[in-house]
Motif scaffolding. Structure first.
Motif, mmCIF file in Angstrom:
data_model
loop_
_atom_site.group_PDB
_atom_site.id
_atom_site.type_symbol
_atom_site.label_atom_id
_atom_site.label_comp_id
_atom_site.label_asym_id
_atom_site.label_seq_id
_atom_site.Cartn_x
_atom_site.Cartn_y
_atom_site.Cartn_z
ATOM 1 N N UNK A 1 1.718 2.777 8.654
ATOM 2 C CA UNK A 1 0.421 2.475 8.054
ATOM 3 C C UNK A 1 0.357 0.991 7.683
ATOM 4 N N UNK A 2 -0.659 0.299 8.145
ATOM 5 C CA UNK A 2 -0.740 -1.139 7.939
ATOM 6 C C UNK A 2 -1.138 -1.472 6.509
ATOM 7 N N UNK A 3 -0.520 -2.529 5.977
ATOM 8 C CA UNK A 3 -0.880 -3.020 4.647
ATOM 9 C C UNK A 3 -1.388 -4.456 4.732
ATOM 10 N N UNK A 4 -1.835 -4.883 5.916
ATOM 11 C CA UNK A 4 -2.340 -6.249 6.091
ATOM 12 C C UNK A 4 -3.698 -6.381 5.419
ATOM 13 N N UNK A 5 -4.037 -7.591 4.939
ATOM 14 C CA UNK A 5 -5.327 -7.799 4.305
ATOM 15 C C UNK A 5 -6.473 -7.447 5.243
ATOM 16 N N UNK A 6 -7.448 -6.729 4.733
ATOM 17 C CA UNK A 6 -8.617 -6.346 5.516
ATOM 18 C C UNK A 6 -9.865 -6.676 4.713
ATOM 19 N N UNK A 7 -10.184 -7.955 4.659
ATOM 20 C CA UNK A 7 -11.277 -8.389 3.816
ATOM 21 C C UNK A 7 -12.627 -8.018 4.432
ATOM 22 N N UNK A 8 -13.538 -7.708 3.569
ATOM 23 C CA UNK A 8 -14.891 -7.349 3.977
ATOM 24 C C UNK A 8 -15.777 -8.583 3.961
ATOM 25 N N UNK A 9 -17.078 -8.386 4.038
ATOM 26 C CA UNK A 9 -18.021 -9.493 4.007
ATOM 27 C C UNK A 9 -17.924 -10.232 2.676
ATOM 28 N N UNK A 157 -8.272 -8.059 -0.269
ATOM 29 C CA UNK A 157 -7.745 -9.423 -0.338
ATOM 30 C C UNK A 157 -6.254 -9.418 -0.644
ATOM 31 N N UNK A 158 -5.800 -8.393 -1.354
ATOM 32 C CA UNK A 158 -4.375 -8.186 -1.595
ATOM 33 C C UNK A 158 -3.986 -6.918 -0.853
ATOM 34 N N UNK A 159 -3.009 -6.994 0.057
ATOM 35 C CA UNK A 159 -2.680 -5.839 0.882
ATOM 36 C C UNK A 159 -2.207 -4.638 0.093
ATOM 37 N N UNK A 160 -2.719 -3.491 0.477
ATOM 38 C CA UNK A 160 -2.354 -2.206 -0.107
ATOM 39 C C UNK A 160 -2.333 -1.163 0.997
ATOM 40 N N UNK A 161 -1.755 -0.030 0.702
ATOM 41 C CA UNK A 161 -1.857 1.089 1.630
ATOM 42 C C UNK A 161 -3.307 1.565 1.644
ATOM 43 N N UNK A 162 -3.661 2.329 2.661
ATOM 44 C CA UNK A 162 -5.026 2.844 2.753
ATOM 45 C C UNK A 162 -5.383 3.663 1.521
ATOM 46 N N UNK A 163 -4.435 4.437 1.043
ATOM 47 C CA UNK A 163 -4.677 5.267 -0.142
ATOM 48 C C UNK A 163 -4.887 4.398 -1.378
ATOM 49 N N UNK A 164 -4.078 3.341 -1.509
ATOM 50 C CA UNK A 164 -4.213 2.450 -2.654
ATOM 51 C C UNK A 164 -5.543 1.727 -2.648
#
Length: 203
Positions: A1-9, A157-164
Motif C-alpha cells: 500500500x503506497x504512502x506517497x504524498x497524494x495532494x489534491x487541488x 501533504x504528509x504521507x499516510x496509509x489509505x486508512x490513515x
C-alpha cells in the motif's frame, strides 16, 4: 500500500483561513506591543485594553509571565503570526510544500498552542485577569493549531496509509467542532475561577 504524498487541488479554504487567523493574531499582538511600548514611555499611560479590574492587560504585560524569554511576549506574537499568513498566501499562489515542511510547520503551531495554553493558565489562575487582546490571539491560535494539525494529513501533504488518510479526511470536517470544544473548555474554566460572566453582565 503506497504512502506517497497524494495532494489534491489547491486548498483555498485552508489557505484563506490561515491568512485571516494569522492577520487576527498579528493585529492583536501588534496592539499589545504598541500598548506595551506606550507604557514603557509613560508609566501613567492607561492601555486601551484596561476595561476593568478583571478585563485588563496591564498586569499581564507587567508580569514575568508576559516576558518569559526576557522580552515581551508580544514580539513573539508579531513575529510568529506572520508564518500562517505567508503559508496561506503561498498556497493560494499554487505552492506545494514537502512533507518535512508541514511537519516543521506543525511543530511551530504546536509550540504556539502550548505557549497560549500556558498563558491561559497563568492568566486565569495566577494573575486573575482576562486580557482582551491576549484572548483575541488565543482565538486565532487555537483554530490555527487544529486546522494545521489535521489538514496536511487529510490533504495527503504528509504521507499516510489509505486508512490513515481517510481518518484525517473525516476528522477534517469536524475541525470547527474541535475548536469550539476547546474554546468552551477555556471559557468554562475561566468562569469557574473568575466568574467572568458576572463581570460582563454588570458591564
Amino acid at each position: 500500500m503506497s504512502t506517497a504524498p497524494q495532494q489534491t487541488a489547491r486548498p483555498v479554504g485552508f489557505a484563506i483561513l490561515s491568512i485571516l487567523l494569522g492577520m487576527v493574531g498579528w493585529f492583536a499582538s501588534f496592539e499589545l506591543l504598541t500598548e506595551y511600548i506606550k507604557t514603557l514611555q509613560s508609566p501613567a499611560h492607561v492601555p486601551n485594553c484596561n476595561i476593568s479590574v478583571l478585563v485588563t492587560c496591564g498586569p499581564n504585560m507587567g508580569s514575568w509571565q508576559g516576558s518569559i524569554l526576557g522580552f515581551s511576549n508580544t514580539i513573539i506574537g508579531v513575529s510568529a503570526f506572520v508564518a500562517p499568513i505567508a503559508v496561506g498566501v503561498a498556497l493560494l499562489a499554487g505552492a506545494r510544500f514537502m512533507a518535512w515542511f508541514w511537519r516543521l510547520y506543525q511543530l511551530g503551531l504546536f509550540g504556539g498552542f502550548v505557549l497560549v495554553g500556558w498563558l491561559q493558565f497563568q492568566s486565569i489562575f495566577a494573575l486573575g485577569t482576562l486580557c482582551p487582546w491576549c484572548m483575541v490571539a488565543w482565538v486565532a491560535m487555537i483554530p490555527l493549531w487544529w486546522s494545521g494539525l489535521i489538514h496536511p494529513f487529510a490533504a495527503g501533504s504528509i504521507p499516510l496509509s489509505a486508512r490513515g488518510r481517510r481518518f484525517f479526511r473525516s476528522l477534517n470536517s469536524w475541525v470547527w467542532v474541535i475548536v469550539l470544544i476547546n474554546l468552551f473548555i477555556i471559557a468554562a474554566v475561566a468562569q469557574f475561577q473568575l466568574n467572568w460572566f458576572a463581570e460582563f453582565a454588570r458591564g
